[in-house]
Enzyme design. Structure first.
Site, PDB file in Angstrom:
ATOM      1  N   CYS A 138      39.648  -5.116   2.838  1.00 50.13           N
ATOM      2  CA  CYS A 138      38.499  -5.658   3.577  1.00 50.13           C
ATOM      3  C   CYS A 138      38.570  -5.381   5.076  1.00 50.13           C
ATOM      4  O   CYS A 138      37.570  -5.013   5.702  1.00 50.13           O
ATOM      5  CB  CYS A 138      38.397  -7.156   3.328  1.00 50.13           C
ATOM      6  SG  CYS A 138      39.960  -8.019   3.508  1.00 50.13           S
ATOM      7  N   HIS A 165      35.672 -12.073   8.106  1.00 54.11           N
ATOM      8  CA  HIS A 165      36.782 -11.683   8.985  1.00 54.11           C
ATOM      9  C   HIS A 165      36.229 -11.179  10.330  1.00 54.11           C
ATOM     10  O   HIS A 165      35.182 -10.521  10.373  1.00 54.11           O
ATOM     11  CB  HIS A 165      37.580 -10.525   8.374  1.00 54.11           C
ATOM     12  CG  HIS A 165      38.412 -10.893   7.175  1.00 54.11           C
ATOM     13  ND1 HIS A 165      38.576 -12.179   6.719  1.00 54.11           N
ATOM     14  CD2 HIS A 165      39.162 -10.102   6.340  1.00 54.11           C
ATOM     15  CE1 HIS A 165      39.384 -12.170   5.655  1.00 54.11           C
ATOM     16  NE2 HIS A 165      39.739 -10.930   5.405  1.00 54.11           N
TER      17      HIS A 165
HETATM   18  C1  2RA Z   1      43.248 -10.917   3.073  1.00 52.09           C
HETATM   19  N1  2RA Z   1      42.902  -8.560   3.255  1.00 52.09           N
HETATM   20  O1  2RA Z   1      42.405 -11.224   3.912  1.00 52.09           O
HETATM   21  C2  2RA Z   1      43.233  -9.593   2.381  1.00 52.09           C
HETATM   22  C3  2RA Z   1      42.386  -9.580   1.189  1.00 52.09           C
HETATM   23  N2  2RA Z   1      42.235  -8.279   0.663  1.00 52.09           N
HETATM   24  O2  2RA Z   1      44.154 -11.647   2.726  1.00 52.09           O
END
Ligand code: 2RA
Length: 337
Positions: free
Chosen positions: A128, A241
């Site tokens: 991600c 994120h």
């Molecule tokens: C996380 N990137 O945020 C990882 C999930 N794929 O933990």
């Protein structure tokens, strides 16, 4: 088309159900698979109840055109040949095959054509944090090649799955009640805290999550000399994120050039008006499809440097949506399923 979702009960599996519907994806039959624990659960898709079947080594994938898999790297490795042996294309959200040379790693806005090179019938969906970063890097790299990237991430609980999101909520409730918070999914209490560790540490002092950004960016952008130094941090945000990014390009890029390129780029929305306190924040971007860019400015430490802030919904563009967009890209570019 016959579509399968493997890992249907997880946070990303559930997002696949929503995204496939939202995107009006052409589906004649949808099959749901999961572990023995989730087998038997029922989910509604387009008004029809579908029961989750246990994933087994059998011929359940005969006739399936595309299998979206999100059940962890171990499951993907173990079941890849069962899933693909009758011709299904497996679009895999795990880290199992991302760096394999004969598996394309695809973000449609950046390297969609790579999806057509599938000797193993497997396409990998990147991590991600990498997905949302490369969507923003691509239009800038098209103006002048990027020499290096520094990035600090602010990763939501959603990246660690549905149970981690529950744990963050529960921690807040427990603290309000004066109780000890439950800590299972993260190394430490996440509520009212930030944890400078996502995934486990590797020998060079970076975590696996940070090395994913390093390795995957090179592969997706076809840029073996493009180095990425990342610090990945878990923050007490539920979903979406954020990333603070610094780039150095071969030739200088003006703010006006960068703003225009990002504004015209597929999958990017520029939200950048400091005078009006306008910039992307995870609370606003959760559940949104595009990657949002703001705080665009010159890097004061580097003549050819730019700095900016990127926010994307990790479960959507960072996982389910990107996988569905890979399939959409293939269909739009002539793939017959
Ligand atoms: C996380 N990137 O945020 C990882 C999930 N794929 O933990």
């Amino acid at each position: 088309m016959r579509i399968a979702i493997v890992g249907a009960s997880g946070a990303v599996g559930q997002e696949f159900l929503r995204v496939l519907d939202e995107q009006n994806f052409p589906i004649d039959e949808l099959l749901l698979f999961g572990s023995s624990r989730s087998a038997g659960r029922k989910y509604t898709f387009r008004g029809k109840d579908i029961v989750v079947k246990e994933l087994k080594h059998n011929d359940d994938f005969e006739g399936v055109d595309i299998a979206f898999t999100s059940a962890g790297a171990g499951t993907s490795r173990e079941y890849a040949s069962t899933i693909t042996k009758h011709g299904a294309i497996m679009i895999d959200n795990s880290s199992a095959f991302r760096m394999d040379e004969d598996v394309p790693l695809v973000v449609p806005e950046v390297n969609g054509d790579d999806a057509f090179n599938t000797p193993r019938n497997i396409i990998a969906n990147p991590n991600c944090t990498t997905i949302q970063m490369v969507v923003a890097l691509k239009p800038l790299n098209d103006i002048s090649p990027i020499k290096r990237v520094h990035v600090a991430t602010y990763q939501a609980a959603s990246g660690a799955g549905a149970a981690a999101m529950d744990e963050l909520m529960e921690q807040h409730a427990q603290l309000v009640r004066g109780e000890e918070p439950t800590i299972e999914k993260f190394a430490y209490q996440l509520a009212y805290n930030v944890i400078p560790q996502v995934d486990v540490f590797t020998d060079n002092g970076y975590t696996k999550e940070e090395m994913k950004m390093y390795n995957e960016t090179k592969k997706i952008m076809h840029a073996p000399s493009l180095d990425v130094s990342a610090t990945c941090v878990r923050v007490p945000v539920m979903r979406a994120h954020s990333e603070s990014i610094w780039i150095e390009t071969e030739q200088p890029i003006s703010i006006e050039q960068a703003r225009e390129a990002l504004s015209n780029a597929e999958g990017v929305v520029v939200l950048d008006d400091p005078a009006q306190k306008k910039y992307p924040m995870p609370l606003d971007i959760a559940n949104e499809d595009p990657v949002y860019v703001g705080r665009l400015r010159k890097d004061l430490t580097c003549a050819n440097g730019l700095s900016f802030w990127v926010v994307g919904d990790q479960i959507k563009k960072g996982a389910a949506l990107n996988a569905v967009q890979i399939a959409q890209y293939m269909i739009a570019h002539g793939k017959k399923f």
